[in-house]
Structures are given as C-alpha cells and as structure tokens.
Design a protein around this motif. Structure first.
Motif, PDB file in Angstrom:
ATOM      1  N   GLU A  22      37.860  30.962  46.186  1.00 54.05           N
ATOM      2  CA  GLU A  22      38.434  29.964  47.087  1.00 54.05           C
ATOM      3  C   GLU A  22      39.421  29.039  46.367  1.00 54.05           C
ATOM      4  OE1 GLU A  22      35.349  27.947  49.253  1.00 54.05           O
ATOM      5  OE2 GLU A  22      34.895  29.717  50.448  1.00 54.05           O
ATOM      6  N   ARG A  23      39.209  28.821  45.085  1.00 54.24           N
ATOM      7  CA  ARG A  23      40.146  28.000  44.289  1.00 54.24           C
ATOM      8  C   ARG A  23      41.362  28.812  43.841  1.00 54.24           C
ATOM      9  NH1 ARG A  23      35.252  26.465  41.659  1.00 54.24           N
ATOM     10  NH2 ARG A  23      35.818  27.886  39.979  1.00 54.24           N
ATOM     11  N   GLY A  24      41.259  30.122  43.908  1.00 54.70           N
ATOM     12  CA  GLY A  24      42.333  30.981  43.422  1.00 54.70           C
ATOM     13  C   GLY A  24      42.248  31.245  41.938  1.00 54.70           C
ATOM     14  N   ASP A  25      41.113  30.891  41.335  1.00 54.64           N
ATOM     15  CA  ASP A  25      40.919  31.158  39.903  1.00 54.64           C
ATOM     16  C   ASP A  25      40.652  32.643  39.656  1.00 54.64           C
ATOM     17  OD1 ASP A  25      41.164  28.433  39.487  1.00 54.64           O
ATOM     18  OD2 ASP A  25      39.005  28.089  39.346  1.00 54.64           O
ATOM     19  N   LEU A  26      40.001  33.271  40.606  1.00 54.60           N
ATOM     20  CA  LEU A  26      39.702  34.703  40.571  1.00 54.60           C
ATOM     21  C   LEU A  26      40.049  35.293  41.928  1.00 54.60           C
ATOM     22  CD1 LEU A  26      36.104  34.633  38.985  1.00 54.60           C
ATOM     23  CD2 LEU A  26      38.238  35.224  37.813  1.00 54.60           C
ATOM     24  N   PHE A  27      40.140  36.603  41.977  1.00 50.83           N
ATOM     25  CA  PHE A  27      40.399  37.274  43.253  1.00 50.83           C
ATOM     26  C   PHE A  27      39.406  38.408  43.414  1.00 50.83           C
ATOM     27  CE2 PHE A  27      44.255  35.084  42.247  1.00 50.83           C
ATOM     28  CZ  PHE A  27      44.620  34.537  43.471  1.00 50.83           C
ATOM     29  N   PRO A  28      38.904  38.613  44.645  1.00 47.42           N
ATOM     30  CA  PRO A  28      37.906  39.665  44.866  1.00 47.42           C
ATOM     31  C   PRO A  28      38.497  41.057  44.682  1.00 47.42           C
ATOM     32  CG  PRO A  28      38.595  38.699  46.958  1.00 47.42           C
ATOM     33  CD  PRO A  28      39.242  37.895  45.872  1.00 47.42           C
ATOM     34  N   THR A  29      37.663  41.950  44.176  1.00 48.63           N
ATOM     35  CA  THR A  29      38.067  43.351  44.051  1.00 48.63           C
ATOM     36  C   THR A  29      38.045  43.999  45.429  1.00 48.63           C
ATOM     37  OG1 THR A  29      35.803  44.091  43.722  1.00 48.63           O
ATOM     38  CG2 THR A  29      37.075  43.525  41.723  1.00 48.63           C
ATOM     39  N   LYS A  30      38.609  45.181  45.503  1.00 47.00           N
ATOM     40  CA  LYS A  30      38.648  45.916  46.773  1.00 47.00           C
ATOM     41  C   LYS A  30      37.237  46.102  47.339  1.00 47.00           C
ATOM     42  CE  LYS A  30      40.522  50.179  48.823  1.00 47.00           C
ATOM     43  NZ  LYS A  30      39.680  50.117  49.958  1.00 47.00           N
ATOM     44  N   ARG A  31      36.273  46.350  46.467  1.00 46.14           N
ATOM     45  CA  ARG A  31      34.887  46.537  46.896  1.00 46.14           C
ATOM     46  C   ARG A  31      34.384  45.315  47.665  1.00 46.14           C
ATOM     47  NH1 ARG A  31      30.513  45.737  42.739  1.00 46.14           N
ATOM     48  NH2 ARG A  31      28.685  45.574  44.009  1.00 46.14           N
ATOM     49  N   PHE A  32      34.673  44.118  47.152  1.00 45.08           N
ATOM     50  CA  PHE A  32      34.186  42.909  47.816  1.00 45.08           C
ATOM     51  C   PHE A  32      35.019  42.562  49.039  1.00 45.08           C
ATOM     52  CE2 PHE A  32      32.218  42.408  43.611  1.00 45.08           C
ATOM     53  CZ  PHE A  32      30.903  42.348  44.042  1.00 45.08           C
ATOM     54  N   VAL A  33      36.291  42.894  49.025  1.00 41.97           N
ATOM     55  CA  VAL A  33      37.124  42.701  50.214  1.00 41.97           C
ATOM     56  C   VAL A  33      36.555  43.553  51.354  1.00 41.97           C
ATOM     57  CG1 VAL A  33      39.398  43.083  51.235  1.00 41.97           C
ATOM     58  CG2 VAL A  33      39.205  42.039  48.955  1.00 41.97           C
ATOM     59  N   THR A  34      36.197  44.794  51.038  1.00 40.54           N
ATOM     60  CA  THR A  34      35.612  45.689  52.045  1.00 40.54           C
ATOM     61  C   THR A  34      34.295  45.122  52.566  1.00 40.54           C
ATOM     62  OG1 THR A  34      36.664  47.613  51.028  1.00 40.54           O
ATOM     63  CG2 THR A  34      34.762  48.032  52.460  1.00 40.54           C
ATOM     64  N   LYS A  35      33.445  44.621  51.658  1.00 38.50           N
ATOM     65  CA  LYS A  35      32.172  44.027  52.078  1.00 38.50           C
ATOM     66  C   LYS A  35      32.399  42.824  52.981  1.00 38.50           C
ATOM     67  CE  LYS A  35      28.810  45.215  48.516  1.00 38.50           C
ATOM     68  NZ  LYS A  35      27.832  44.652  47.583  1.00 38.50           N
ATOM     69  N   MET A  40      42.995  39.615  49.581  1.00 40.37           N
ATOM     70  CA  MET A  40      42.418  38.530  50.340  1.00 40.37           C
ATOM     71  C   MET A  40      42.702  37.229  49.584  1.00 40.37           C
ATOM     72  SD  MET A  40      38.570  38.228  51.928  1.00 40.37           S
ATOM     73  CE  MET A  40      38.862  39.190  53.385  1.00 40.37           C
ATOM     74  N   THR A  41      43.311  36.286  50.270  1.00 43.44           N
ATOM     75  CA  THR A  41      43.706  35.021  49.640  1.00 43.44           C
ATOM     76  C   THR A  41      42.557  34.014  49.683  1.00 43.44           C
ATOM     77  OG1 THR A  41      44.467  33.992  51.684  1.00 43.44           O
ATOM     78  CG2 THR A  41      46.066  35.395  50.497  1.00 43.44           C
ATOM     79  N   PRO A  42      42.680  32.925  48.904  1.00 42.20           N
ATOM     80  CA  PRO A  42      41.674  31.873  48.980  1.00 42.20           C
ATOM     81  C   PRO A  42      41.505  31.333  50.406  1.00 42.20           C
ATOM     82  CG  PRO A  42      42.982  31.582  47.009  1.00 42.20           C
ATOM     83  CD  PRO A  42      43.629  32.692  47.803  1.00 42.20           C
ATOM     84  N   ASP A  43      42.610  31.170  51.121  1.00 46.59           N
ATOM     85  CA  ASP A  43      42.516  30.686  52.503  1.00 46.59           C
ATOM     86  C   ASP A  43      41.806  31.691  53.406  1.00 46.59           C
ATOM     87  OD1 ASP A  43      43.700  28.256  51.945  1.00 46.59           O
ATOM     88  OD2 ASP A  43      45.726  28.947  52.467  1.00 46.59           O
ATOM     89  N   ASP A  44      41.998  32.989  53.153  1.00 50.51           N
ATOM     90  CA  ASP A  44      41.304  34.023  53.930  1.00 50.51           C
ATOM     91  C   ASP A  44      39.792  33.914  53.734  1.00 50.51           C
ATOM     92  OD1 ASP A  44      43.721  35.117  54.824  1.00 50.51           O
ATOM     93  OD2 ASP A  44      43.784  36.599  53.204  1.00 50.51           O
ATOM     94  N   ILE A  45      39.374  33.643  52.522  1.00 46.30           N
ATOM     95  CA  ILE A  45      37.938  33.544  52.221  1.00 46.30           C
ATOM     96  C   ILE A  45      37.352  32.305  52.879  1.00 46.30           C
ATOM     97  CG2 ILE A  45      36.224  33.310  50.380  1.00 46.30           C
ATOM     98  CD1 ILE A  45      38.293  34.993  48.660  1.00 46.30           C
ATOM     99  N   LYS A  46      38.084  31.195  52.811  1.00 46.05           N
ATOM    100  CA  LYS A  46      37.633  29.972  53.487  1.00 46.05           C
ATOM    101  C   LYS A  46      37.533  30.202  54.995  1.00 46.05           C
ATOM    102  CE  LYS A  46      39.721  27.004  50.017  1.00 46.05           C
ATOM    103  NZ  LYS A  46      40.842  26.090  49.724  1.00 46.05           N
ATOM    104  N   ALA A  47      38.514  30.892  55.555  1.00 48.11           N
ATOM    105  CA  ALA A  47      38.510  31.182  56.989  1.00 48.11           C
ATOM    106  C   ALA A  47      37.327  32.079  57.357  1.00 48.11           C
ATOM    107  CB  ALA A  47      39.826  31.839  57.409  1.00 48.11           C
ATOM    108  N   LEU A  48      37.016  33.038  56.491  1.00 52.31           N
ATOM    109  CA  LEU A  48      35.873  33.919  56.738  1.00 52.31           C
ATOM    110  C   LEU A  48      34.582  33.112  56.762  1.00 52.31           C
ATOM    111  CD1 LEU A  48      34.544  36.728  57.023  1.00 52.31           C
ATOM    112  CD2 LEU A  48      34.465  36.804  54.516  1.00 52.31           C
TER     113      LEU A  48
END
Length: 116
Positions: free
Chosen positions: A35-48, A1-9
């Motif tokens: 959202e800044r791209g400094d970190l990326f969510p793990t699969k667990r949080f992508v699923t959530k 999940m990209t920063p833009d995907d999170i912003k869109a969500l």
C-alpha cells in the motif's frame, strides 16, 4: 496492481490489512508495504486478490472487532470457521460427546421465548 488498487480492494472487501494478509497467507507488514509502494505483489498474489474480489466480503475471515455487535445467526452460518467446526463435530464422536456435555449449560435458542 498499484498501491491504490490494494487500498480499494480492502475497502471493497471491508477488511483490515491484517485480515487481507491472513487471507493471502502473508504478514500484515507485506500488505502495508504494498500500500505504501515499497513493495509490489507478485502475479501469484495479484491472482489471489482478484479471486478474493470475485468472492466478495465473505471471502475474508474476520475476527470480532472491539465494540462489535454479536454476529447474527446468518453471519455465523456464513463463516467458514463455523463449517470447519461442524465438520469436526460430525467426524469425531468423542468431540460430539464432549461438546454435548458443555452445551448442557447453555439454553437452546429454539426453545427461548419469541423464537419461531
């Protein structure tokens, strides 16, 4: 999940970073870092986040925002916190008694003029 995907969500769910973080059990700063791209969510949080998306806007518990108009009765009924309170009232007689005493000072909306 990209920063833009999170912003869109967040836009899709109409929520703040703080509200999304609360729904995920995280600190707001973590969502902002994603959202800044400094970190990326793990699969667990992508699923959530995908689960939240599938549930829609109602999946996010919102605190009233400054200047917000009072919630409609239907919005209150859709709030999970309302149902948590109802469950507690049903389960605890002492709580019902105390709330009943407190409620005596408030008008019954069903009895107010203009109600049907």
């Amino acid at each position: 999940m990209t920063p833009d995907d999170i912003k869109a969500l967040r836009k899709e769910l109409d929520c703040t970073a703080k509200e999304l973080a609360a729904a995920l059990g995280l600190e707001q700063e973590t969502v902002l870092a994603w959202e800044r791209g400094d970190l990326f969510p793990t699969k667990r949080f992508v699923t959530k986040m995908e689960e939240l998306r599938s549930k829609g806007k109602g999946a996010i518990v919102r605190k009233p925002r400054r200047g917000a108009v009072a919630a409609t009765p239907m919005a209150v009924l859709a709030d999970p916190e309302t149902w948590k309170l109802v469950r507690k009232l049903v389960a605890h007689a002492e709580l019902r008694r105390e709330v009943g005493k407190l409620a005596e000072a408030y008008p019954d909306p069903a009895e107010e003029s203009g109600s049907t």
